[in-house]
Design a protein around this motif. Structure first.
Motif, PDB file in Angstrom:
ATOM      1  N   ILE A 270       0.843  -1.202   0.000  1.00  0.00           N
ATOM      2  CA  ILE A 270       0.000   0.000   0.000  1.00  0.00           C
ATOM      3  C   ILE A 270       0.874   1.246   0.000  1.00  0.00           C
ATOM      4  O   ILE A 270       0.677   2.174  -0.783  1.00  0.00           O
ATOM      5  CB  ILE A 270      -0.955  -0.003   1.213  1.00  0.00           C
TER       6      ILE A 270
ATOM      7  N   ASN B 131       3.256   1.595  -3.289  1.00  0.00           N
ATOM      8  CA  ASN B 131       2.596   1.861  -4.570  1.00  0.00           C
ATOM      9  C   ASN B 131       1.552   2.964  -4.458  1.00  0.00           C
ATOM     10  O   ASN B 131       0.632   3.031  -5.284  1.00  0.00           O
ATOM     11  CB  ASN B 131       1.947   0.584  -5.104  1.00  0.00           C
TER      12      ASN B 131
ATOM     13  N   GLU C  36       1.059   5.044  -7.687  1.00  0.00           N
ATOM     14  CA  GLU C  36       0.332   4.331  -8.736  1.00  0.00           C
ATOM     15  C   GLU C  36      -1.143   4.198  -8.398  1.00  0.00           C
ATOM     16  O   GLU C  36      -2.008   4.312  -9.262  1.00  0.00           O
ATOM     17  CB  GLU C  36       0.944   2.948  -8.983  1.00  0.00           C
ATOM     18  N   HIS C  37      -1.436   3.949  -7.112  1.00  0.00           N
ATOM     19  CA  HIS C  37      -2.831   3.815  -6.705  1.00  0.00           C
ATOM     20  C   HIS C  37      -3.591   5.116  -6.936  1.00  0.00           C
ATOM     21  O   HIS C  37      -4.703   5.100  -7.473  1.00  0.00           O
ATOM     22  CB  HIS C  37      -2.930   3.436  -5.224  1.00  0.00           C
ATOM     23  N   SER C  38      -2.996   6.237  -6.539  1.00  0.00           N
ATOM     24  CA  SER C  38      -3.693   7.509  -6.714  1.00  0.00           C
ATOM     25  C   SER C  38      -3.885   7.836  -8.197  1.00  0.00           C
ATOM     26  O   SER C  38      -4.950   8.333  -8.591  1.00  0.00           O
ATOM     27  CB  SER C  38      -2.941   8.634  -6.002  1.00  0.00           C
TER      28      SER C  38
ATOM     29  N   ALA D 222      -2.341   0.327 -13.042  1.00  0.00           N
ATOM     30  CA  ALA D 222      -2.442  -0.640 -11.945  1.00  0.00           C
ATOM     31  C   ALA D 222      -1.762  -1.964 -12.276  1.00  0.00           C
ATOM     32  O   ALA D 222      -0.980  -2.495 -11.480  1.00  0.00           O
ATOM     33  CB  ALA D 222      -3.905  -0.876 -11.598  1.00  0.00           C
TER      34      ALA D 222
END
Length: 147
Positions: free
Chosen positions: A40, A43, A46-48, A66
């Motif tokens: 979490i 990354n 990348e998640h946002s 993703a």
């Protein structure tokens, strides 16, 4: 670029130390930290980006960000870390127990089935979120034999 890399290395080392202390203080297992907390945090960018692109209706770009990040980690970063560990005499193998392997396989299977048709809806999104929460809970209560 070199300066930014060095700065990120120092910040990552600080973050890792803080996570280790927090995990001990909260009684979290190494397995939970390795399979849930670190991905979490590691990354987050990348998640946002994937969430913002999905909110703008650019699902192909969101999927690309993703899934591309996961592929990059699996095919480049992990083998590179194994080789670096070998070079500095810090052994790092890719041995995962049966439980971890089954969880990774099932999560890959679930995601591939959801994205196979190239379309998605809110129900599939909710199902993926709940599958993720179930995996997180399972790792919270699971303690590997190596710990």
């Amino acid at each position: 670029l070199g300066g930014a890399t060095v700065l990120i290395a120092f910040i990552s080392e600080f973050l890792t130390g803080a996570i280790d202390e927090a995990a001990i203080e909260f009684g979290l297992s190494e397995t939970f930290v390795g399979f849930v907390i670190l991905p979490i945090i590691g990354n987050a960018a990348e998640h946002s980006t994937a969430i913002v692109m999905a909110a703008k209706g650019k699902m192909d770009l969101s999927f690309g960000v993703a899934l591309g990040s996961s592929t990059q980690i699996a095919l480049f970063v992990i083998p590179l870390l194994v080789l670096l560990g070998w070079a500095i005499d810090q052994p790092l193998d890719l041995y995962f127990g049966v439980y971890e392997t089954v969880i990774v396989f099932l999560s890959t299977l679930i995601v591939s089935q959801v994205v196979a048709d190239g379309e998605t809806n809110w129900l599939e999104g909710i199902m993926l979120i709940f599958a993720y929460l179930i995996i997180c809970l399972s790792f919270f209560f699971y303690h590997s034999a190596q710990e």
